[in-house]
Scaffold this motif. Structure first.
Motif, PDB file in Angstrom:
ATOM      1  N   VAL A 103       8.072  29.450 -23.170  1.00 53.77           N
ATOM      2  CA  VAL A 103       8.714  30.401 -24.102  1.00 53.77           C
ATOM      3  C   VAL A 103       9.250  29.680 -25.335  1.00 53.77           C
ATOM      4  N   PHE A 104       9.312  28.330 -25.276  1.00 55.55           N
ATOM      5  CA  PHE A 104       9.822  27.540 -26.405  1.00 55.55           C
ATOM      6  C   PHE A 104       8.682  26.950 -27.222  1.00 55.55           C
ATOM      7  N   ASP A 105       9.006  26.532 -28.470  1.00 57.18           N
ATOM      8  CA  ASP A 105       7.955  26.002 -29.343  1.00 57.18           C
ATOM      9  C   ASP A 105       7.718  24.503 -29.167  1.00 57.18           C
ATOM     10  N   GLY A 106       8.532  23.862 -28.327  1.00 56.93           N
ATOM     11  CA  GLY A 106       8.299  22.456 -28.014  1.00 56.93           C
ATOM     12  C   GLY A 106       8.682  21.481 -29.114  1.00 56.93           C
ATOM     13  N   SER A 107       9.463  21.939 -30.079  1.00 52.52           N
ATOM     14  CA  SER A 107       9.851  21.051 -31.179  1.00 52.52           C
ATOM     15  C   SER A 107      11.027  20.162 -30.766  1.00 52.52           C
ATOM     16  N   GLY A 108      11.240  19.084 -31.519  1.00 58.87           N
ATOM     17  CA  GLY A 108      12.390  18.210 -31.286  1.00 58.87           C
ATOM     18  C   GLY A 108      12.277  17.441 -29.980  1.00 58.87           C
ATOM     19  N   ASN A 109      13.395  16.814 -29.593  1.00 60.93           N
ATOM     20  CA  ASN A 109      13.396  16.065 -28.329  1.00 60.93           C
ATOM     21  C   ASN A 109      14.648  16.325 -27.507  1.00 60.93           C
ATOM     22  N   ARG A 110      15.400  17.369 -27.866  1.00 61.97           N
ATOM     23  CA  ARG A 110      16.579  17.721 -27.079  1.00 61.97           C
ATOM     24  C   ARG A 110      16.181  18.700 -25.991  1.00 61.97           C
ATOM     25  N   PRO A 111      16.799  18.608 -24.802  1.00 63.30           N
ATOM     26  CA  PRO A 111      16.493  19.574 -23.739  1.00 63.30           C
ATOM     27  C   PRO A 111      16.842  21.004 -24.175  1.00 63.30           C
ATOM     28  N   TRP A 112      15.977  21.926 -23.814  1.00 62.31           N
ATOM     29  CA  TRP A 112      16.207  23.332 -24.154  1.00 62.31           C
ATOM     30  C   TRP A 112      17.295  23.914 -23.263  1.00 62.31           C
ATOM     31  N   ARG A 113      18.242  24.620 -23.900  1.00 61.93           N
ATOM     32  CA  ARG A 113      19.255  25.362 -23.151  1.00 61.93           C
ATOM     33  C   ARG A 113      18.752  26.793 -22.937  1.00 61.93           C
ATOM     34  N   GLU A 114      19.428  27.488 -22.036  1.00 59.35           N
ATOM     35  CA  GLU A 114      19.022  28.863 -21.758  1.00 59.35           C
ATOM     36  C   GLU A 114      19.124  29.759 -22.985  1.00 59.35           C
ATOM     37  N   ASP A 115      20.063  29.420 -23.896  1.00 59.55           N
ATOM     38  CA  ASP A 115      20.253  30.252 -25.086  1.00 59.55           C
ATOM     39  C   ASP A 115      19.585  29.656 -26.329  1.00 59.55           C
ATOM     40  N   SER A 116      18.753  28.647 -26.151  1.00 60.04           N
ATOM     41  CA  SER A 116      18.021  28.082 -27.294  1.00 60.04           C
ATOM     42  C   SER A 116      17.059  29.125 -27.863  1.00 60.04           C
ATOM     43  N   ALA A 117      16.781  29.006 -29.158  1.00 58.19           N
ATOM     44  CA  ALA A 117      15.850  29.947 -29.803  1.00 58.19           C
ATOM     45  C   ALA A 117      14.455  29.784 -29.202  1.00 58.19           C
ATOM     46  N   THR A 118      13.839  30.923 -28.859  1.00 56.91           N
ATOM     47  CA  THR A 118      12.487  30.890 -28.300  1.00 56.91           C
ATOM     48  C   THR A 118      11.463  30.928 -29.437  1.00 56.91           C
ATOM     49  N   GLY A 119      10.241  30.554 -29.131  1.00 54.64           N
ATOM     50  CA  GLY A 119       9.157  30.573 -30.120  1.00 54.64           C
ATOM     51  C   GLY A 119       7.849  30.159 -29.467  1.00 54.64           C
ATOM     52  N   PRO A 120       7.320  31.011 -28.567  1.00 59.66           N
ATOM     53  CA  PRO A 120       6.132  30.619 -27.801  1.00 59.66           C
ATOM     54  C   PRO A 120       4.928  30.315 -28.696  1.00 59.66           C
ATOM     55  N   LEU A 121       4.128  29.332 -28.255  1.00 54.86           N
ATOM     56  CA  LEU A 121       2.959  28.884 -29.015  1.00 54.86           C
ATOM     57  C   LEU A 121       1.673  29.538 -28.529  1.00 54.86           C
ATOM     58  N   SER A 122       1.751  30.224 -27.386  1.00 58.31           N
ATOM     59  CA  SER A 122       0.538  30.740 -26.743  1.00 58.31           C
ATOM     60  C   SER A 122       0.743  32.181 -26.288  1.00 58.31           C
ATOM     61  N   VAL A 123      -0.358  32.850 -25.995  1.00 64.16           N
ATOM     62  CA  VAL A 123      -0.298  34.206 -25.438  1.00 64.16           C
ATOM     63  C   VAL A 123       0.460  34.191 -24.113  1.00 64.16           C
ATOM     64  N   TYR A 124       0.160  33.196 -23.276  1.00 63.38           N
ATOM     65  CA  TYR A 124       0.862  33.081 -21.991  1.00 63.38           C
ATOM     66  C   TYR A 124       2.374  33.007 -22.216  1.00 63.38           C
ATOM     67  N   GLY A 125       2.804  32.101 -23.093  1.00 59.37           N
ATOM     68  CA  GLY A 125       4.231  31.956 -23.374  1.00 59.37           C
ATOM     69  C   GLY A 125       4.846  33.231 -23.924  1.00 59.37           C
ATOM     70  N   ALA A 126       4.117  33.901 -24.819  1.00 59.82           N
ATOM     71  CA  ALA A 126       4.615  35.150 -25.411  1.00 59.82           C
ATOM     72  C   ALA A 126       4.728  36.247 -24.355  1.00 59.82           C
ATOM     73  N   SER A 127       3.763  36.286 -23.431  1.00 64.66           N
ATOM     74  CA  SER A 127       3.789  37.327 -22.394  1.00 64.66           C
ATOM     75  C   SER A 127       4.936  37.096 -21.419  1.00 64.66           C
ATOM     76  N   LYS A 128       5.204  35.823 -21.091  1.00 62.53           N
ATOM     77  CA  LYS A 128       6.328  35.523 -20.197  1.00 62.53           C
ATOM     78  C   LYS A 128       7.664  35.829 -20.875  1.00 62.53           C
ATOM     79  N   LEU A 129       7.785  35.511 -22.152  1.00 62.63           N
ATOM     80  CA  LEU A 129       9.014  35.821 -22.882  1.00 62.63           C
ATOM     81  C   LEU A 129       9.243  37.330 -22.928  1.00 62.63           C
ATOM     82  N   ALA A 130       8.174  38.089 -23.145  1.00 68.20           N
ATOM     83  CA  ALA A 130       8.299  39.553 -23.177  1.00 68.20           C
ATOM     84  C   ALA A 130       8.803  40.076 -21.832  1.00 68.20           C
ATOM     85  N   GLY A 131       8.360  39.452 -20.738  1.00 61.58           N
ATOM     86  CA  GLY A 131       8.859  39.845 -19.417  1.00 61.58           C
ATOM     87  C   GLY A 131      10.336  39.542 -19.252  1.00 61.58           C
TER      88      GLY A 131
END
Length: 304
Positions: A103-131
Motif C-alpha cells: 500500500v506504500f510507495d516504497g520511498s525513503g528508508n524510514r520504516p512505515w508507520r500505520e498512519d504513514s501516507a499511502t501510495g501504492p505502485l501496483s494494481v495489487y497494492g491499490a486493491s489491497k488499500l481499497a479493501g
C-alpha cells in the motif's frame, strides 16, 4: 468461540488454523462455500455460519497478473472485504483482516508507520488499500494487520524458490536494493492468535479500542539478496547438496517485473509492541525453524 477463517490453503491461513483450533471452533469454508470473487453472496454465507470472529487472510495475491486482471483483483481484495466488513459492522462481530506493505510507495528508508501516507505502485497494492479503506469506513470492530515478505516452508514463496534454484544453478542473481523483513507465516499466526486469546473475553471491545491498522512483521531488515544468502547458508549447514556457487547482487531495474515493487518495505512495529503487547522474532531466528521444516520435508520426499 466460532471463528470463520478464510484462505486455509494459503500460508497464513494454513498456519493459523491449528493454533485457532486449540481454543475455538474453526469454520474453514471452501472457496465454493465462501467465494470472495462473488461479494454479493458473502452476507448470506455469514448469516449461515454465525461466526463470533472473522479472520480473513484470503486475497488475490498474483501481484504481476493483477496488472492485467485489475477488475478481479479489486473484486476479491476490495469489494469482498467491504461486504464482509458491512456484515461485521451490522452484527458487531470483530473482523481481523490482512493487508500489505504494497500500500506504500516504497520511498525513503524510514520504516512505515500505520498512519504513514499511502501510495501504492501496483494494481495489487491499490486493491489491497481499497479493501483497508472499505473496512475502516464500515465502522465495525476491526483489526487490519499489515505485513510484508511472507513465506513458509510450504506453498509458493521466496524460500521455496531459492531452495529449488540453489539446487539447479551455479549462479543466482538476486535483487539487493529492496529492503524489508522476511516474515514467516508461523510468526504471524503466533502473534495473531496471541492477540485473539488474550482478548477473547471481549474481542469486540478490544478491537474497538485497540483496533484499526497494525504493522506485523519479523524484527530486523535485509534485502532479497541478504535473505537468499541466509537461505543458502542455512541449507548448506543442514547438509543439503547445492549447485550454487555465487549469489550476485543486482538492482531491481535489472530484473524488471510487470508490477513495480516498493524499494522500502520496512514496517515500524512500535504500535504492535506498545498497544498489543506483541514482539516478533528476528527474521534470522524465524528463518531457522522454516529451514528445519523445509529440509525435513525434502528428506521425507526423497525417502519415498
Amino acid at each position: 468461540m466460532r471463528i470463520l477463517l478464510t484462505g486455509t490453503n494459503g500460508q497464513v491461513g494454513g498456519a493459523l488454523r491449528p493454533l485457532l483450533e486449540k481454543g475455538g471452533t474453526v469454520i474453514a469454508p471452501s472457496r465454493n462455500e465462501f467465494d470472495l470473487s462473488k461479494p454479493e453472496t458473502l452476507a448470506g454465507a455469514l448469516d449461515a455460519f454465525k461466526p463470533d470472529l472473522i479472520i480473513n487472510p484470503a486475497a488475490y495475491t498474483a501481484v504481476d497478473r493483477a496488472e492485467d486482471e485489475c477488475e478481479l483483483a479489486f473484486v476479491v481484495n476490495a469489494r469482498a472485504p467491504e461486504a464482509i466488513a458491512t456484515w461485521s459492522s451490522r452484527h458487531r462481530v470483530p473482523l481481523l483482516h490482512f493487508s500489505t506493505d504494497y500500500v506504500f510507495d516504497g520511498s525513503g528508508n524510514r520504516p512505515w508507520r500505520e498512519d504513514s501516507a499511502t501510495g501504492p505502485l501496483s494494481v495489487y497494492g491499490a486493491s489491497k488499500l481499497a479493501g483497508d479503506l472499505a473496512i475502516q469506513a464500515a465502522g465495525g470492530p476491526h483489526l487490519i494487520v499489515r505485513t510484508c515478505w511472507v513465506y513458509s516452508a510450504s506453498g509458493t514463496n521466496f524460500l521455496r524458490t531459492i531452495a529449488r534454484l540453489a539446487g539447479e544453478r551455479e549462479e543466482l542473481r538476486i535483487v539487493a536494493d529492496q529492503i524489508g523483513a522476511p516474515t514467516t507465516a508461523s510468526a504471524i499466526a503466533d502473534a495473531v492468535t496471541g492477540v485473539v486469546w488474550s482478548n477473547a473475553s471481549n474481542l469486540e471491545e478490544a478491537f474497538t479500542r485497540k483496533g484499526g491498522v497494525v504493522n506485523l512483521a519479523c524484527a530486523g531488515e535485509t534485502s532479497w539478496h541478504g535473505f537468499a544468502s541466509a537461505i543458502v547458508a542455512g541449507l548448506r549447514s543442514r547438509g543439503m547438496r547445492l549447485a550454487v556457487k555465487t549469489i550476485t547482487p543486482i538492482a531491481a531495474a535489472d530484473f524488471p517485473t510487470r508490477a513495480e515493487r516498493p524499494a522500502n518495505s520496512r514496517l515500524d512495529l512500535s504500535r504492535l509492541r506498545d498497544l498489543l503487547g506483541v514482539t516478533t522474532p528476528a527474521w534470522q531466528r524465524a528463518l531457522l525453524s522454516e529451514l528445519d521444516s523445509l529440509v525435513a520435508m525434502q528428506r521425507e520426499q526423497a525417502d519415498h
